[in-house]
Scaffold this active site. Structure first.
Site, PDB file in Angstrom:
ATOM      1  N   HIS A  50       0.711  -1.162   0.026  1.00  0.00           N
ATOM      2  CA  HIS A  50       0.046   0.199  -0.009  1.00  0.00           C
ATOM      3  C   HIS A  50       1.053   1.319  -0.018  1.00  0.00           C
ATOM      4  O   HIS A  50       0.380   2.257  -0.390  1.00  0.00           O
ATOM      5  CB  HIS A  50      -0.925   0.009   1.271  1.00  0.00           C
ATOM      6  CG  HIS A  50      -2.087   0.701   1.022  1.00  0.00           C
ATOM      7  ND1 HIS A  50      -2.354   1.743   0.296  1.00  0.00           N
ATOM      8  CD2 HIS A  50      -3.503   0.189   1.289  1.00  0.00           C
ATOM      9  CE1 HIS A  50      -3.667   1.999   0.132  1.00  0.00           C
ATOM     10  NE2 HIS A  50      -4.283   1.265   0.774  1.00  0.00           N
TER      11      HIS A  50
ATOM     12  N   ASP B  96      -9.842 -10.652 -16.970  1.00  0.00           N
ATOM     13  CA  ASP B  96     -10.106 -11.724 -17.800  1.00  0.00           C
ATOM     14  C   ASP B  96      -8.652 -12.200 -18.783  1.00  0.00           C
ATOM     15  O   ASP B  96      -8.159 -11.514 -19.446  1.00  0.00           O
ATOM     16  CB  ASP B  96     -11.101 -11.744 -19.021  1.00  0.00           C
ATOM     17  CG  ASP B  96     -11.235 -13.027 -19.730  1.00  0.00           C
ATOM     18  OD1 ASP B  96     -10.644 -14.017 -19.639  1.00  0.00           O
ATOM     19  OD2 ASP B  96     -12.125 -12.881 -20.647  1.00  0.00           O
TER      20      ASP B  96
END
Length: 454
Positions: free
Chosen positions: A165, A385
């Site tokens: 982060h 995908d």
């Protein structure tokens, strides 16, 4: 769930990082963010239209997919994501040394469908890659990015991605994943290249100790050590529409889905707090805000870094109607946009941010507790995908039966259909016990349903 680690390796960029890009400077806001890895897990079944005659075929397809993931990741790192192949050096820089993304391949003997039929959020932690630095503490020398691909007996995959982060927020995270998937599909038209302009706009300052002190002022008063419990509360489209209607009032018109669900969860959790403690004090609601389009001039969502800030709202008993909570949240976000953004690009921005944090810490010292929200709904996670279809489910992880010092954290995620919201709620054991039987909450949300049923 018996999980076996097959291999650990580092995936390097397909071509070396140029010498002039070997050091990536973190931006000013990165200095106010702690190093940890928010894991996101994507679940992909083996395509049902594939004609499989035996386990040999499954192993062949899995082997091909693993090779594709490795190769496309290597290429993605070269397409301007070179810092992900490096390591954190200090509070200001990433050493883009091409050591590679830490990559783990693992296997489990159960099927993906079996796991998803009644997922145990605690077991999801087994899908999270560990490189040994977690136990050492600190962040110097830590990988910027880690990935684990877990193969189920049926050939299904769970792909867990973790990025520090300190380097990125969720928007950067989503940009990287969508590019990785596009390269795997050989679809270059979908590529959006990262822009490294944050450190030039928001200059790093040589005062990490001061940043830590200011962060601590807001965090420490709400820390407590105990056993955390995570539950998923899923709101379908009908429930969200009803909540948006209930959250509409004199103080708030046209609430968004995120505002309505956040306000509702905040109210139900606060009711539980007061039952448990008997304390009738205000509670603090926080929500993360994307700053990219609020800067002057606005910058692209392709800009890399932690370009977000926390909006903090103190909600009293008078604010506990849903429209009142939405109003307080909007006012807090408005303050971030109008006041905080103005000071970000000033020469003394670091000191102004610190003063702002100290002022807020004094105001929120009146709060009994803090409830923190983060929305991951705009990151496009269900579009990832790699060439064998979109994920059946995208999840965070659960902290059940784990000792922690951070509670009251809610992550809002899309359902696969895109019109629902999954609220991942982390509370203390005693607070979760009350929330699990909250009839008003359960009239709108389903607790821990199978993703296959959503």
């Amino acid at each position: 769930m018996d999980l076996e680690i097959i291999c650990r390796e580092c995936i390097k960029p397909s071509s070396p990082t140029p010498s002039n890009l070997r050091t990536h400077k973190l931006c000013l806001i990165d200095q106010f963010v702690d190093h940890f890895y928010p894991p996101v897990v994507y679940y992909y079944p083996l395509n049902r239209d594939i004609n499989l005659s035996n386990s040999t075929d499954i192993n062949r397809i899995v082997s091909e997919r693993l090779q594709l993931l490795r190769q496309s990741l290597s290429e993605t790192l070269t397409h301007h994501f070179y810092p992900l192949a490096g390591k954190l050096k200090d509070d200001y820089t990433v050493d883009c040394n091409d050591e590679g993304v830490y990559f783990v391949e693992a296997r489990v003997k159960s099927s993906l469908n079996e796991f998803l039929s009644q997922p145990n959020v605690t077991l999801i932690t087994k899908f999270v890659p560990e490189d040994g630095t977690e136990q050492k503490g600190g962040f110097a020398g830590a990988h910027v990015a880690k990935i684990q691909v877990t193969v189920f007996s049926c050939g299904g995959l769970a792909i867990c991605t973790c990025i520090s982060h300190m380097f990125s927020d969720g928007i950067t995270f989503g940009l990287f994943l969508n590019n990785w998937a596009a390269i795997a599909r050989k679809n270059t038209e979908d590529l959006k290249f990262p822009i490294y302009n944050a450190s030039s706009l928001l200059h790093t300052v040589d005062s990490p100790e001061e940043a830590t002190r200011w962060k601590t002022a807001l965090v420490v008063p709400f820390c407590k050590t105990g056993r955390g419990v995570t539950r998923r509360f899923v709101f379908d489209a009908k429930a969200i529409a009803n909540l948006k209607s209930k959250a509409t009032g004199p103080r708030a018109q046209n609430p968004t889905s995120v505002e309505a669900v956040s306000a509702f969860l905040f109210k139900r959790i606060t009711v539980g707090f007061r039952k448990r403690s008997g304390v009738d004090k205000p509670n603090m609601l926080t929500h993360l805000v994307n700053l990219r389009r609020k800067l002057k001039p606005p910058i692209s969502d392709c800009s890399i870094g932690n370009l977000l800030w926390q909006a903090n709202a103190l909600c009293t008993e008078d604010d506990l109607e849903l429209d009142g909570i939405v109003y307080r949240l909007r006012e807090a976000i408005k303050k971030v946009h109008e006041d905080f953004v103005k000071c970000l690009q000033d020469d003394d921005a670091f000191l102004k941010i610190g003063k702002s944090l100290e002022d807020e810490a004094e105001v929120f010292s009146r709060a009994a507790d803090k409830i923190s929200f983060s929305s991951w709904r705009s990151f496009g996670f269900y579009n990832i995908d790699f060439g064998w279809g979109k994920p059946t489910w995208v999840s965070s992880i659960g902290w059940e039966e784990m000792i922690t010092t951070f509670f009251n954290i809610i992550t809002l995620m899309d359902t696969r259909s895109g019109d629902g919201i999954e609220g991942w709620v982390l509370l203390s054991e005693e607070d979760m016990t009350l929330l699990e039987i909250d009839k008003e909450l359960l009239a709108f949300a389903t607790m821990d349903p199978s993703p296959l049923d959503i």
